[in-house]
Design a protein around this motif. Structure first.
Motif, PDB file in Angstrom:
ATOM      1  N   TYR A  48      25.534 -45.268 -39.959  1.00  0.00           N
ATOM      2  CA  TYR A  48      25.334 -43.856 -39.641  1.00  0.00           C
ATOM      3  C   TYR A  48      26.088 -43.475 -38.371  1.00  0.00           C
ATOM      4  O   TYR A  48      26.802 -42.466 -38.322  1.00  0.00           O
ATOM      5  N   VAL A  49      25.978 -44.303 -37.350  1.00  0.00           N
ATOM      6  CA  VAL A  49      26.643 -44.000 -36.069  1.00  0.00           C
ATOM      7  C   VAL A  49      28.140 -44.247 -36.174  1.00  0.00           C
ATOM      8  O   VAL A  49      28.958 -43.419 -35.762  1.00  0.00           O
ATOM      9  N   SER A  82      22.080 -38.645 -34.062  1.00  0.00           N
ATOM     10  CA  SER A  82      20.804 -38.759 -33.368  1.00  0.00           C
ATOM     11  C   SER A  82      20.928 -39.639 -32.129  1.00  0.00           C
ATOM     12  O   SER A  82      21.459 -40.754 -32.200  1.00  0.00           O
ATOM     13  N   TYR A 137      18.604 -41.150 -30.832  1.00  0.00           N
ATOM     14  CA  TYR A 137      17.830 -42.359 -31.115  1.00  0.00           C
ATOM     15  C   TYR A 137      18.759 -43.446 -31.657  1.00  0.00           C
ATOM     16  O   TYR A 137      18.773 -44.580 -31.169  1.00  0.00           O
ATOM     17  N   SER A 138      19.506 -43.114 -32.703  1.00  0.00           N
ATOM     18  CA  SER A 138      20.378 -44.087 -33.359  1.00  0.00           C
ATOM     19  C   SER A 138      21.582 -44.434 -32.492  1.00  0.00           C
ATOM     20  O   SER A 138      21.945 -45.610 -32.344  1.00  0.00           O
ATOM     21  N   TYR A 139      22.211 -43.416 -31.933  1.00  0.00           N
ATOM     22  CA  TYR A 139      23.395 -43.600 -31.085  1.00  0.00           C
ATOM     23  C   TYR A 139      23.028 -44.512 -29.911  1.00  0.00           C
ATOM     24  O   TYR A 139      23.691 -45.517 -29.630  1.00  0.00           O
ATOM     25  N   ARG A 193      18.066 -54.556 -41.001  1.00  0.00           N
ATOM     26  CA  ARG A 193      17.741 -53.206 -40.528  1.00  0.00           C
ATOM     27  C   ARG A 193      18.848 -52.584 -39.681  1.00  0.00           C
ATOM     28  O   ARG A 193      18.856 -51.369 -39.466  1.00  0.00           O
ATOM     29  N   SER A 229      14.593 -47.206 -28.890  1.00  0.00           N
ATOM     30  CA  SER A 229      14.765 -47.486 -30.319  1.00  0.00           C
ATOM     31  C   SER A 229      15.376 -48.867 -30.525  1.00  0.00           C
ATOM     32  O   SER A 229      15.017 -49.577 -31.483  1.00  0.00           O
ATOM     33  N   TYR A 230      16.316 -49.266 -29.669  1.00  0.00           N
ATOM     34  CA  TYR A 230      16.878 -50.613 -29.773  1.00  0.00           C
ATOM     35  C   TYR A 230      15.785 -51.663 -29.617  1.00  0.00           C
ATOM     36  O   TYR A 230      15.737 -52.646 -30.379  1.00  0.00           O
ATOM     37  N   SER A 273      20.513 -46.504 -29.653  1.00  0.00           N
ATOM     38  CA  SER A 273      20.107 -47.824 -30.127  1.00  0.00           C
ATOM     39  C   SER A 273      21.321 -48.740 -30.273  1.00  0.00           C
ATOM     40  O   SER A 273      21.291 -49.908 -29.854  1.00  0.00           O
ATOM     41  N   THR A 297      21.442 -47.907 -39.453  1.00  0.00           N
ATOM     42  CA  THR A 297      21.712 -47.266 -38.160  1.00  0.00           C
ATOM     43  C   THR A 297      23.164 -47.433 -37.762  1.00  0.00           C
ATOM     44  O   THR A 297      23.827 -46.491 -37.328  1.00  0.00           O
TER      45      THR A 297
END
Length: 593
Positions: free
Chosen positions: A357-358, A396, A398-400, A350, A329-330, A402, A354
């Protein structure tokens, strides 16, 4: 003794030959209008007294259960002589056929109407087939070769797109079921573009198949973006993977009846969305292309050991998704800015969603990235009818991952190193050879690359624990500012028509006051809320630290509580216009390399 040895040699030879008997499939779509396919599968003679057949419960690239057997109907079986034989339902996913003689042909009807990266969808626009959702199998023959004959609707001008090698006509082959199940297939009146890429003395054909209603010129423009992504990501690893049959296929369905998704496979990827190129997809879908193609290295070949071999009878779990999915994702947006699909300002913009959120999630106090990865079977397109407080218990991977990838990259760059080089080191160490890795392997290889102290600090603070790196300092090193409006009041709830629509975050003013999901706010300090009330505007009239009287409706009864406003924890991340030229050069090297 010699005779016994010869006997066992002959028996072994016979067993090997027997094991190579093919499993044969045919699938047709006469009743596609009602989302039905007719499937026939011929299994070789079993070496036991019972043949067990089943539908998968999981799918490659997905970690939750999906129970594909629920869409199988009208199942029957005949023996080699054509006589109907008994089929007994053993459990929700499996059937048994006692005492089959010779080969066994099983026939069934499949209902399929979800076009995404996991399920199948059949209608008059296409037959979108994810293989585990479509075809039964027998574990006994899992290592046997496969032949599948697709019977496309000629009246609908259907063609076939798949990573499977063509045998003849519309019959394709796979060496075994792991490969077969990893080979999604699209039958439709699609368009196709391709280009060749040289890598390590070999030429690979990159195909882009598009099922979309958009005109040819938009496809041409989109395909140029796809090319840029492929070449940019090749630059990270300095080579392409050795794609089987020297071909890689993007299979994109951007049509109204599809569901937004993307799913990587060994030599192909599925891309689905409701937005066609002409109505938003040109901009909104390209990130999924970047994400899924990066998986050709990171996941498909540089692969978590916990996922090998993939088990189709259960949920598959690994603690490495923060790396496998998160680092991918990163590289998603990083690829887009390097390929000049977005500019640096858009890239940094962008980061905001993210990052916040994290950064602001209380779930990091409960679980580290490894433990977050373990939750994939509960969140990766999983379904549940009971309420789940994910806002407080899950970030997530994905986000974490990233954000952890971003932090690692910027930290390495402060030491004259890069995440690109580390990914390449991992590729050289365990990706090319397809030697599955563990978390210890990631830690060890980072130690070899960046030094033991650096690796220990990173893993001990951010992987084995839920700590967050010093992003302010890291961002400053590349000319990015990170600021917070400390005088902006914060309540910590999301409202829709004045109703709380998500569980408040732990320690937020709303949480402390006792408000929860489902409450309907009636008034704040006796200011009544109506359908047209701008809640944010009302909130902005108060100050941080001020106490509010909240009147709300719960279970039909009016209640009251007090709430003390806190400072908004949201950070605004942007390019720093005051950054020095040497810092800008450092940023350019990162975002253009």
């Amino acid at each position: 003794m010699k005779k016994i040895i010869c006997f066992y040699t002959l028996l072994l030879s016979a067993s090997i030959a027997f094991a190579q008997n093919k499993v044969l499939y045919t699938i047709s779509f006469e009743n596609a209008n009602h989302h039905l396919a007719n499937v026939s599968v011929t299994f070789p003679q079993t070496d036991s007294d019972t043949l067990y057949i089943r539908m998968s419960r999981s799918s490659p690239g997905r970690y939750a259960l999906h129970e594909f057997a629920k869409n199988v109907n009208n199942l029957s079986a005949v023996n080699q002589q054509g006589d109907t034989i008994e089929v007994i339902r053993k459990d929700p996913h499996q059937w048994m056929i006692p005492n089959p003689k010779g080969t066994t042909r099983v026939n069934y009807t499949l209902f399929a109407n979800r076009g995404d990266g996991t399920y199948a969808q059949i209608d008059l626009s296409h037959a979108h087939l994810n293989i585990p959702a479509t075809f039964m199998y027998a574990q006994e023959f899992f290592n046997n070769p496969v032949e599948v004959t697709f019977i496309p609707r000629k009246d609908l001008n259907w063609k076939i797109a798949t990573q499977l090698p063509l045998k003849e006509g519309t019959t394709y082959t796979a060496p075994n079921f792991q490969y077969f199940f990893d080979s999604p297939t699209e039958l439709s009146n699609f368009k196709k573009r391709s280009f060749d890429v040289e890598s390590k003395g070999k030429t690979y054909t990159i195909e882009f198949v598009l099922h979309d209603h958009s005109p040819e010129d938009l496809l041409n423009d989109y395909f140029e973006k796809v090319k840029g992504i492929v070449l940019s990501q090749k630059q990270v690893y300095k080579e392409l993977p050795e794609f089987d049959y020297q071909r890689y296929t993007f299979i994109a369905c951007y049509i109204e009846n599809a569901s937004g998704d993307g799913m990587e496979h060994r030599n192909s990827t599925i891309l689905t969305d409701k937005e066609g190129l002409a109505n938003g997809g040109m901009h909104n879908n390209i990130g999924t292309v970047a994400h899924e193609f990066f998986h050709a290295w990171n996941v498909e070949r540089l692969r978590p050991k916990d996922l090998e071999p993939f088990d189709y009878s259960k949920a598959n779990m690994t603690g490495t998704l923060w790396f496998a999915e998160g680092f991918t994702s990163y590289y998603t947006n990083l690829t887009l800015v390097r390929a000049k699909i977005i500019d640096q300002q858009e890239y940094v913009k962008r980061l905001n969603g993210t990052f916040n959120y994290v950064w602001n999630s209380p779930a990091r106090q409960l679980y580290n990235p490894i433990e977050m990865s373990y939750q994939a079977p509960f969140v990766d397109a999983a379904t549940a009818v009971d309420e789940i407080d994910r806002s407080n218990t899950f970030v997530s991977y994905y986000s974490y991952g990233s954000m952890l990838g971003l932090a690692l990259d910027l930290s390495l760059r402060q030491n004259g190193l890069t995440l690109d080089d580390f990914m390449r080191k991992m590729w050289d160490a365990q990706g090319k050879s397809e030697d599955p890795y563990t978390i210890d392997d990631l830690h060890f290889n980072l130690s070899l690359y960046a030094g033991k102290d650096f690796a220990d600090n990173y893993f001990n603070n951010y992987i084995y624990k839920g700590g967050m790196p010093d992003f302010k300092t890291l961002f400053e090193s590349v000319g990015i500012s990170m600021e917070r409006q400390e005088d902006k009041p914060y309540i910590g709830i999301r409202l829709r028509q004045n109703q709380v629509v998500a569980y408040p975050l732990n320690d937020s003013p709303a949480y402390i006051s006792g408000l929860t999901k489902g409450d309907k706010i009636l008034a704040i300090n006796e200011i009544e809320l109506t359908q047209d009330t701008d809640f944010d505007e009302i909130l902005s009239s108060f100050k941080v630290g001020e106490s509010l009287n909240i009147s709300y409706l719960r279970f039909g009864e009016q209640q009251n509580t007090q709430l003390i406003l806190k400072s908004d924890p949201t950070y605004h991340i942007s390019l720093d216009p005051r950054a020095k030229r040497r810092v800008e050069k450092h940023r350019d090297h990162w975002l253009t390399n």
